[in-house]
Design a protein around this motif. Sequence first.
Motif, PDB file in Angstrom:
ATOM      1  N   ARG A 112       4.776   5.497  -5.290  1.00 30.24           N
ATOM      2  CA  ARG A 112       4.863   5.506  -6.755  1.00 30.24           C
ATOM      3  C   ARG A 112       4.113   6.710  -7.325  1.00 30.24           C
ATOM      4  O   ARG A 112       4.592   7.384  -8.241  1.00 30.24           O
ATOM      5  CB  ARG A 112       4.313   4.214  -7.339  1.00 30.24           C
ATOM      6  N   GLN A 113       2.951   6.995  -6.769  1.00 27.35           N
ATOM      7  CA  GLN A 113       2.176   8.142  -7.233  1.00 27.35           C
ATOM      8  C   GLN A 113       2.911   9.456  -6.945  1.00 27.35           C
ATOM      9  O   GLN A 113       2.875  10.379  -7.743  1.00 27.35           O
ATOM     10  CB  GLN A 113       0.795   8.166  -6.574  1.00 27.35           C
ATOM     11  N   ARG A 114       3.569   9.529  -5.800  1.00 28.14           N
ATOM     12  CA  ARG A 114       4.264  10.762  -5.414  1.00 28.14           C
ATOM     13  C   ARG A 114       5.568  10.975  -6.171  1.00 28.14           C
ATOM     14  O   ARG A 114       5.974  12.107  -6.385  1.00 28.14           O
ATOM     15  CB  ARG A 114       4.579  10.744  -3.917  1.00 28.14           C
ATOM     16  N   SER A 122       0.830  -1.200   0.000  1.00 30.02           N
ATOM     17  CA  SER A 122       0.000   0.000   0.000  1.00 30.02           C
ATOM     18  C   SER A 122       0.870   1.258   0.000  1.00 30.02           C
ATOM     19  O   SER A 122       0.621   2.204  -0.747  1.00 30.02           O
ATOM     20  CB  SER A 122      -0.913  -0.017   1.223  1.00 30.02           C
ATOM     21  N   LYS A 123       1.891   1.256   0.825  1.00 30.99           N
ATOM     22  CA  LYS A 123       2.785   2.418   0.897  1.00 30.99           C
ATOM     23  C   LYS A 123       3.571   2.590  -0.404  1.00 30.99           C
ATOM     24  O   LYS A 123       3.828   3.716  -0.832  1.00 30.99           O
ATOM     25  CB  LYS A 123       3.723   2.289   2.093  1.00 30.99           C
ATOM     26  N   VAL A 160       9.345  10.946   2.088  1.00 35.45           N
ATOM     27  CA  VAL A 160       9.262  11.333   0.678  1.00 35.45           C
ATOM     28  C   VAL A 160       7.830  11.716   0.306  1.00 35.45           C
ATOM     29  O   VAL A 160       6.949  10.873   0.264  1.00 35.45           O
ATOM     30  CB  VAL A 160       9.770  10.192  -0.231  1.00 35.45           C
ATOM     31  N   LYS A 161       7.647  12.988   0.041  1.00 32.71           N
ATOM     32  CA  LYS A 161       6.340  13.492  -0.380  1.00 32.71           C
ATOM     33  C   LYS A 161       6.347  13.905  -1.849  1.00 32.71           C
ATOM     34  O   LYS A 161       5.292  14.084  -2.450  1.00 32.71           O
ATOM     35  CB  LYS A 161       5.925  14.695   0.471  1.00 32.71           C
ATOM     36  N   SER A 162       7.551  14.066  -2.418  1.00 28.69           N
ATOM     37  CA  SER A 162       7.664  14.467  -3.828  1.00 28.69           C
ATOM     38  C   SER A 162       8.987  13.933  -4.377  1.00 28.69           C
ATOM     39  O   SER A 162       9.866  13.533  -3.606  1.00 28.69           O
ATOM     40  CB  SER A 162       7.641  15.988  -3.950  1.00 28.69           C
ATOM     41  N   PRO A 163       9.148  13.957  -5.694  1.00 33.72           N
ATOM     42  CA  PRO A 163      10.425  13.498  -6.264  1.00 33.72           C
ATOM     43  C   PRO A 163      11.617  14.277  -5.724  1.00 33.72           C
ATOM     44  O   PRO A 163      12.700  13.722  -5.548  1.00 33.72           O
ATOM     45  CB  PRO A 163      10.250  13.728  -7.766  1.00 33.72           C
TER      46      PRO A 163
END
Length: 125
Positions: free
Chosen positions: A20-22, A14-15, A111-114
Amino acid sequence: MQYSKLKISADATSKLRSLRQRTGLTPNLLCRMAIMISLEEGSVRGTPVPDENGSEFNAYTLTGEYGSLFAALLRWREEGPNPKKPISNDELLRMLRIHIARGVGSLSVRVKSPLDLLQLVPHEG
């Protein structure tokens, strides 16, 4: 460390979806990063083994051509420099699953963004 397939926990799966989306990175690359982050945090001896109700990776997808390197680093972290008795293959695989779960948990918080991925890479001043 011999295996053809490795199942990770439902929570880690799930994480990984969220990461992956972030970040846009694939789960196998995120798992590689998670393993390294967890190895840096220390041994997982005594940590409960996560469930196996999540994604399944084949060995080459998970570690690529670096499977032997990941195995050596895992052995070094868990056995120490002078092991009295080598850890069995089954135990190493359990520890790998624990390291993935712990590392993915750490990544999911950090990690919230690339751009946050760059903060994980040490750079010289």
